[in-house]
Enzyme design. Structure first.
Site, PDB file in Angstrom:
ATOM      1  N   LYS A 182       1.055  -1.218   0.013  1.00  0.00           N
ATOM      2  CA  LYS A 182       0.007  -0.051  -0.125  1.00  0.00           C
ATOM      3  C   LYS A 182       0.795   1.199  -0.105  1.00  0.00           C
ATOM      4  CE  LYS A 182      -1.787   3.178   1.917  1.00  0.00           C
ATOM      5  NZ  LYS A 182      -1.444   4.461   1.506  1.00  0.00           N
ATOM      6  N   GLU A 255       9.461   1.444  10.924  1.00  0.00           N
ATOM      7  CA  GLU A 255      10.362   2.602  10.501  1.00  0.00           C
ATOM      8  C   GLU A 255       9.756   3.852  10.509  1.00  0.00           C
ATOM      9  OE1 GLU A 255      13.377   1.467  10.124  1.00  0.00           O
ATOM     10  OE2 GLU A 255      13.334  -0.438   9.400  1.00  0.00           O
ATOM     11  N   CYS A 289      13.991  10.883   6.230  1.00  0.00           N
ATOM     12  CA  CYS A 289      13.813  10.289   7.827  1.00  0.00           C
ATOM     13  C   CYS A 289      15.460  10.538   8.468  1.00  0.00           C
ATOM     14  CB  CYS A 289      13.334   8.937   7.675  1.00  0.00           C
ATOM     15  SG  CYS A 289      14.281   7.887   7.032  1.00  0.00           S
ATOM     16  N   GLU A 387       9.525  16.643  14.518  1.00  0.00           N
ATOM     17  CA  GLU A 387      10.241  16.212  13.137  1.00  0.00           C
ATOM     18  C   GLU A 387       9.833  17.444  12.329  1.00  0.00           C
ATOM     19  OE1 GLU A 387       8.889  12.855  11.045  1.00  0.00           O
ATOM     20  OE2 GLU A 387      10.980  12.505  10.543  1.00  0.00           O
TER      21      GLU A 387
HETATM   22  P1  NAD Z   1       2.579   8.898   7.135  1.00  0.00           P
HETATM   23  O1  NAD Z   1       2.493   7.943   8.278  1.00  0.00           O
HETATM   24  O2  NAD Z   1       1.309   9.913   6.995  1.00  0.00           O
HETATM   25  O3  NAD Z   1       1.799   7.931   5.988  1.00  0.00           O
HETATM   26  C1  NAD Z   1       2.748   6.473   5.899  1.00  0.00           C
HETATM   27  C2  NAD Z   1       1.807   5.611   5.146  1.00  0.00           C
HETATM   28  O4  NAD Z   1       0.812   5.196   5.930  1.00  0.00           O
HETATM   29  C3  NAD Z   1       1.110   6.067   3.983  1.00  0.00           C
HETATM   30  O5  NAD Z   1       1.115   5.149   2.945  1.00  0.00           O
HETATM   31  C4  NAD Z   1      -0.238   6.424   4.374  1.00  0.00           C
HETATM   32  O6  NAD Z   1      -1.220   6.281   3.728  1.00  0.00           O
HETATM   33  C5  NAD Z   1      -0.412   5.188   5.483  1.00  0.00           C
HETATM   34  N1  NAD Z   1      -1.558   5.461   6.440  1.00  0.00           N
HETATM   35  C6  NAD Z   1      -1.935   6.502   6.969  1.00  0.00           C
HETATM   36  N2  NAD Z   1      -2.859   6.164   8.041  1.00  0.00           N
HETATM   37  C7  NAD Z   1      -2.796   4.900   8.108  1.00  0.00           C
HETATM   38  C8  NAD Z   1      -3.475   4.057   9.147  1.00  0.00           C
HETATM   39  N3  NAD Z   1      -4.315   4.414   9.786  1.00  0.00           N
HETATM   40  N4  NAD Z   1      -3.375   2.835   8.790  1.00  0.00           N
HETATM   41  C9  NAD Z   1      -2.592   2.359   7.989  1.00  0.00           C
HETATM   42  N5  NAD Z   1      -1.716   3.109   7.219  1.00  0.00           N
HETATM   43  C10 NAD Z   1      -1.902   4.376   7.195  1.00  0.00           C
HETATM   44  O7  NAD Z   1       3.691   9.331   6.676  1.00  0.00           O
HETATM   45  P2  NAD Z   1       4.018  10.105   5.571  1.00  0.00           P
HETATM   46  O8  NAD Z   1       3.965  11.540   5.815  1.00  0.00           O
HETATM   47  O9  NAD Z   1       3.786   9.365   4.337  1.00  0.00           O
HETATM   48  O10 NAD Z   1       5.963   9.989   5.765  1.00  0.00           O
HETATM   49  C11 NAD Z   1       6.638  10.871   6.249  1.00  0.00           C
HETATM   50  C12 NAD Z   1       7.028  10.177   7.686  1.00  0.00           C
HETATM   51  O11 NAD Z   1       7.838   8.789   7.195  1.00  0.00           O
HETATM   52  C13 NAD Z   1       8.190  10.822   8.516  1.00  0.00           C
HETATM   53  O12 NAD Z   1       7.884  11.189   9.885  1.00  0.00           O
HETATM   54  C14 NAD Z   1       9.320  10.168   8.148  1.00  0.00           C
HETATM   55  O13 NAD Z   1      10.420  10.487   8.858  1.00  0.00           O
HETATM   56  C15 NAD Z   1       8.977   8.844   7.999  1.00  0.00           C
HETATM   57  N6  NAD Z   1       9.998   7.820   7.365  1.00  0.00           N
HETATM   58  C16 NAD Z   1      10.541   7.137   8.026  1.00  0.00           C
HETATM   59  C17 NAD Z   1      11.613   6.203   7.433  1.00  0.00           C
HETATM   60  C18 NAD Z   1      12.298   5.339   8.067  1.00  0.00           C
HETATM   61  O14 NAD Z   1      12.990   4.475   7.435  1.00  0.00           O
HETATM   62  N7  NAD Z   1      12.507   5.519   9.454  1.00  0.00           N
HETATM   63  C19 NAD Z   1      11.878   6.529   6.121  1.00  0.00           C
HETATM   64  C20 NAD Z   1      10.917   7.449   5.595  1.00  0.00           C
HETATM   65  C21 NAD Z   1       9.922   8.163   5.941  1.00  0.00           C
END
Ligand code: NAD
Length: 536
Positions: A182, A255, A289, A387
């Site tokens: 997804k 992650e 990240c 963040e």
């Molecule tokens: P997000 O948490 O908003 O969304 C991530 C994913 O989760 C998306 O595909 C979204 O549609 C899905 N999602 C949202 N609500 C959900 C739910 N209730 N249940 C299941 N899935 C759901 O994050 P984002 O804005 O897409 O990404 C940015 C964040 O990701 C930042 O905090 C960044 O630091 C983190 N990130 C971490 C890493 C790592 O490796 N640690 C890498 C990249 C990004």
């Protein structure tokens, strides 16, 4: 940001009736606002059906064996190398980053992760003998099997829309799992591109399926019959997912976000470290990240360091990522720009000095924010606690190494950190004291491109690891297989206990673990008869 088809746009409210009010998402170029495509969101029914198809397909996929799956990965690697231009262009169109970053931080990372799996998956996952140290259990052949979970769900973010899901998908697939991905609702097209590349390489359709959608589609995947979930995204979503997963003890890798500190010690090379801070804070417009989100500089270097950073930040070229001269592209959405603005405003109102940037670049479009250098920040400010995920480099000073470590560890996050010094031993000693999944001495971010290195955080930055051996091991269940080599013999420890047997066993423990040889010899005599005693 206009991510969704306007007529039906509703903010996804988890746990409400509005969950599936939005049935289509639009992929939009953040630099230009151009609609790149519209897609139907998968609802719970589609998610359940996809998982059921994957479960059936996985059985045959697993039966193919690792070597056949490695061949498919090699084929995929070849196709990706040939198509690098169109894949990188698609990433830049959908996520905004400069084309050269799409090549290096996305396509190259995936090519190299494929290389790692091609070279190592078989030796890591093959059946392994497990020798026994306990002499009482020597007459057994122990082996470790690595069995795929079955169907693995992967939920991914938009900031590295190709390299993050692709590295996880490849590890899951090579281990014999089927995968449902997804992707972020902001970058679904590049995920579909990954799907078509893998299918062209030979992965059967039902073994890898991409289900576009927003949060509710992800939530439906978490609640479906998947056997493990690998989630990359924000701490808030990760927490929500962990709660749902706990209800049925669904194993999860999380992650999550970071607030990575960079420590510049008094002996650091000022020019190199300031260039690193600027690149580390502004690459991908700060939406990494592993971005440098907090910079601590020894007071001796502080004044020239902040000036050098501000000077370098002012020289950066901001624009459309398809322009070869562009160094900083747009942010992913206007909503994300507002978060950055609020952090900068909060810092300014609490006394931070804005040395570069600090404002939107409205002339370029609603998603552009100027690379911003803030000096004299402190830990009361949001920019040092939450963040920011944008092109902001907040800098403050410290007086000694102990204070630098204390400031680095004063965060709920623990993803990565860096230490800058000419003295490698000193840097490594500080690295050991920093609470983080990765600490780099004299570099930032590049750890993500080292396919052998584990990636993951401590504290609120997550659970588990992706990348390398550790990422691959997340995709398998470890089974212990044990065969007795003397199957016709009753075991010494079986029923038929009694006072004499108890004494013999006391002697047996001494035989195994007593230190002086004399004691061992005596114990051997005391315990030997147990072997021939009558058992039930
Ligand atoms: P997000 O948490 O908003 O969304 C991530 C994913 O989760 C998306 O595909 C979204 O549609 C899905 N999602 C949202 N609500 C959900 C739910 N209730 N249940 C299941 N899935 C759901 O994050 P984002 O804005 O897409 O990404 C940015 C964040 O990701 C930042 O905090 C960044 O630091 C983190 N990130 C971490 C890493 C790592 O490796 N640690 C890498 C990249 C990004």
């Amino acid at each position: 940001m206009a991510r969704l088809s306007a007529a039906t746009y509703t903010f996804p409210q988890m746990g409400t009736d509005l969950q599936f009010a939005v049935s289509r998402i639009a992929s939009i170029n953040p630099a230009t606002g151009e609609v790149l495509g519209e897609l139907d969101c998968a609802g719970p029914t589609e998610v359940r059906a996809a998982v059921a198809r994957a479960r059936v397909a996985q059985i045959e996929w697993n039966a193919w064996g690792i070597r056949s799956r490695v061949k498919i990965l090699r084929h995929f690697q070849g196709i990706l190398l040939t198509r690098k231009h169109e894949v990188a262009r698609r990433i830049t169109q959908e996520a905004g980053k400069p084309y050269v970053e799409s090549l290096l931080t996305e396509v190259m990372v995936v090519l190299d992760a494929a290389r790692f799996l091609i070279e190592n998956a078989f030796s890591i996952l093959r059946e392994q003998k497990l020798p026994h140290g306990n002499p009482a259990l020597k007459a057994k052949a122990g082996r470790i099997l690595h069995e795929p979970y079955g169907v693995i769900g992967i939920i991914s973010p938009w900031n590295y829309p190709f390299s993050i899901p692709a590295t996880e998908v490849m590890s899951a697939l090579v281990a014999g799992n089927a995968v449902i991905l997804k992707p972020s609702e902001l970058t679904p097209l590049i995920a579909l591109e990954l799907q078509s590349l893998l299918r062209e390489a030979g992965v059967p359709d039902d073994v890898f399926q991409v289900l576009p959608g927003e949060g509710p589609t992800g939530a439906a995947l978490v609640k479906s019959a998947i056997d493990k979930l690998v989630f990359t995204g924000s701490v808030a979503t990760g927490r929500r997912i962990a709660l749902t997963a706990a209800e049925r003890l669904l194993p999860v890798v999380l992650e999550l976000g970071g607030k990575d500190p960079m420590l510049v010690l008094d002996d650091a090379d000022l020019d190199v470290a300031s260039s690193a801070a600027v690149w580390g804070a502004f690459v991908n417009a700060g939406q990494a990240c592993l971005s440098v989100e907090r910079c601590y500089v020894h007071q001796k270097l502080y004044a020239p360091f902040v000036e050098a950073c501000a000077d370098k930040a002012r020289k950066l070229r901001v624009g459309n990522g398809m322009d070869a001269a562009t160094e900083i592209g747009p942010m992913i959405s206007e909503q994300q720009v507002r978060v950055v603005e609020s952090h900068v405003d909060d810092a300014r109102s609490r006394g931070a000095r804005v040395l570069a940037g600090g404002t939107r670049l409205r002339e370029l479009g609603p998603t552009f924010f100027a690379p911003t250098v803030l000096a004299d920040v402190d830990h009361r400010m949001r920019v040092m606690r939450e963040e920011t995920f944008g092109p902001v480099l907040p800098i403050t000073s410290f007086c000694d190494d102990a204070e630098a470590v204390r400031l680095a560890n004063d965060s709920e996050y623990g993803l990565a950190a860096s230490v800058w010094t000419r003295d490698r031993a000193r840097g490594e000693s500080m690295a050991r004291q920093i609470q983080a999944g990765t600490v780099m001495v004299n570099d930032v971010l590049s750890c993500f491109s080292i396919s052998e290195a584990p990636h993951g955080g401590v504290k609120a930055s997550g659970l588990g690891r992706s990348h390398g051996r550790w990422g691959l091991e997340e995709m398998v269940r470890v089974k212990y297989l044990d065969s007795d080599l003397m199957p016709r013999m009753k075991k010494v420890w079986w029923f038929g206990y009694g006072g004499e047997f108890t004494l013999e066993m006391e002697g047996f423990l001494d035989l195994l673990y007593a230190r002086p040889l004399r004691e061992k010899m005596k114990a051997a005599v005391r315990s030997a008869r147990a072997v021939w005693r009558r058992k039930l």
